[in-house]
Write an enzyme that holds these catalytic residues in place. Structure first.
Site, short mmCIF file in Angstrom:
data_model
loop_
_atom_site.label_atom_id
_atom_site.label_comp_id
_atom_site.label_asym_id
_atom_site.label_seq_id
_atom_site.Cartn_x
_atom_site.Cartn_y
_atom_site.Cartn_z
N THR A 36 4.20 -1.18 5.21
CA THR A 36 4.52 -2.58 5.51
C THR A 36 4.89 -3.27 4.20
O THR A 36 4.69 -2.71 3.12
CB THR A 36 3.30 -3.32 6.14
OG1 THR A 36 2.27 -3.44 5.15
CG2 THR A 36 2.75 -2.58 7.34
N ALA A 92 -0.21 -1.41 2.45
CA ALA A 92 -0.31 -2.86 2.57
C ALA A 92 -0.08 -3.44 1.17
O ALA A 92 -0.69 -2.98 0.20
CB ALA A 92 -1.70 -3.23 3.08
N ILE A 147 -2.54 0.78 -1.28
CA ILE A 147 -2.13 -0.54 -1.77
C ILE A 147 -0.75 -0.47 -2.41
O ILE A 147 -0.52 0.29 -3.35
CB ILE A 147 -3.15 -1.09 -2.79
CG1 ILE A 147 -4.57 -1.07 -2.18
CG2 ILE A 147 -2.74 -2.48 -3.24
CD1 ILE A 147 -4.74 -1.91 -0.93
N LYS A 148 0.14 -1.31 -1.89
CA LYS A 148 1.50 -1.39 -2.44
C LYS A 148 1.50 -2.39 -3.58
O LYS A 148 1.09 -3.55 -3.41
CB LYS A 148 2.47 -1.85 -1.36
CG LYS A 148 3.46 -0.79 -0.93
CD LYS A 148 4.35 -1.37 0.15
CE LYS A 148 5.62 -0.56 0.29
NZ LYS A 148 6.48 -1.10 1.34
N ILE A 149 1.97 -1.91 -4.72
CA ILE A 149 1.97 -2.73 -5.94
C ILE A 149 3.40 -2.75 -6.48
O ILE A 149 4.02 -1.68 -6.61
CB ILE A 149 1.05 -2.08 -7.02
CG1 ILE A 149 -0.38 -1.90 -6.51
CG2 ILE A 149 1.12 -2.82 -8.34
CD1 ILE A 149 -1.28 -3.09 -6.67
#
Ligand code: G3P
Length: 216
Positions: A25, A54, A80-82
């Protein structure tokens, strides 16, 4: 190659839960889903047991780590999208030490991917469609990244993102990318071929000509 669905819409994820290996996402996709972020994420993680990415929206290291910790508490399969920035990669190092998996996003070049891998990212997401949109060649960037990761045996996996059509999926698989994350519309198109439809129509028409005897 693994296939992830690039959406935050629960109904799309439910339809393909039997097929997909994970979900990605981003804030745009969450806005399109029109639901509170954490609530949607919790539901997605109940449907899909593979990785669910996310994204944080903070731009500083501290804020990113804080948001990541909150998101990671939602489910064990959250990644975790960074974003690929200096602050972002500092956060990636911190999150690795905390045992939180990361997907470094908004990657548009091989040097960016190299830095993310050196910082311990679990995944990098080169955006092939957006590179193509700007006159570049998204797939040659993916090829460079894969070669670099092979040269140094980085465990970082490559998620080909910003996929616009089935050709991107084929190119990703041909290059040996680990994962392609595809929008719902592209996933539907992967099933389709006009000769399949024509073939079914002809078989069904011919089947009608088979003489019936008893039950068959
Ligand atoms: O999830 C990130 C990426 O797939 C976005 O794609 O179509 O907005 O460039 P797009």
């Amino acid at each position: 190659m693994e296939i992830y669905l690039d959406t935050a819409k629960v109904e799309e994820i439910r339809e393909f839960a039997w097929l997909i290996d994970g979900v990605t996402t981003n804030p745009t996709l969450v806005a399109q889903a029109g639901r509170p972020f954490h609530e949607a994420l919790r539901e997605i993680c109940q449907i899909v047991h593979g990785p669910v990415s996310a994204e944080v929206v903070a731009q500083d290291e501290e804020g990113m780590v804080r948001e990541a910790q909150e998101l990671a508490r939602i489910a064990d399969n959250i990644v975790i999208k960074i974003p690929l920035t200096q602050e972002g990669l500092k956060a990636v190092k911190r999150l690795k030490a905390l045992g939180i998996r990361t997907n470094v996003t908004l990657v548009f070049s091989a040097p960016q991917a190299l830095l993310a891998a050196k910082c311990g990212a679990d995944y990098v997401s080169p955006f092939v469609g957006r590179i193509d949109d700007h006159g570049g060649d998204g797939m040659s960037v993916v090829a460079e990244i894969l070669q670099i990761f092979r040269n140094y045996e980085f465990p970082t996996r490559v998620i080909v993102a910003s996929v616009r059509h089935p050709g991107h999926v084929v190119a990703a698989a041909t290059l040996g990318a680990h994962i392609a994350t595809v929008p719902y519309s592209v996933l539907k198109r992967l099933f389709q071929h006009p000769l399949t439809d024509q073939g079914i129509a002809r078989f069904l028409a011919d089947w009608e000509k088979v003489p019936r005897s008893g039950t068959y």
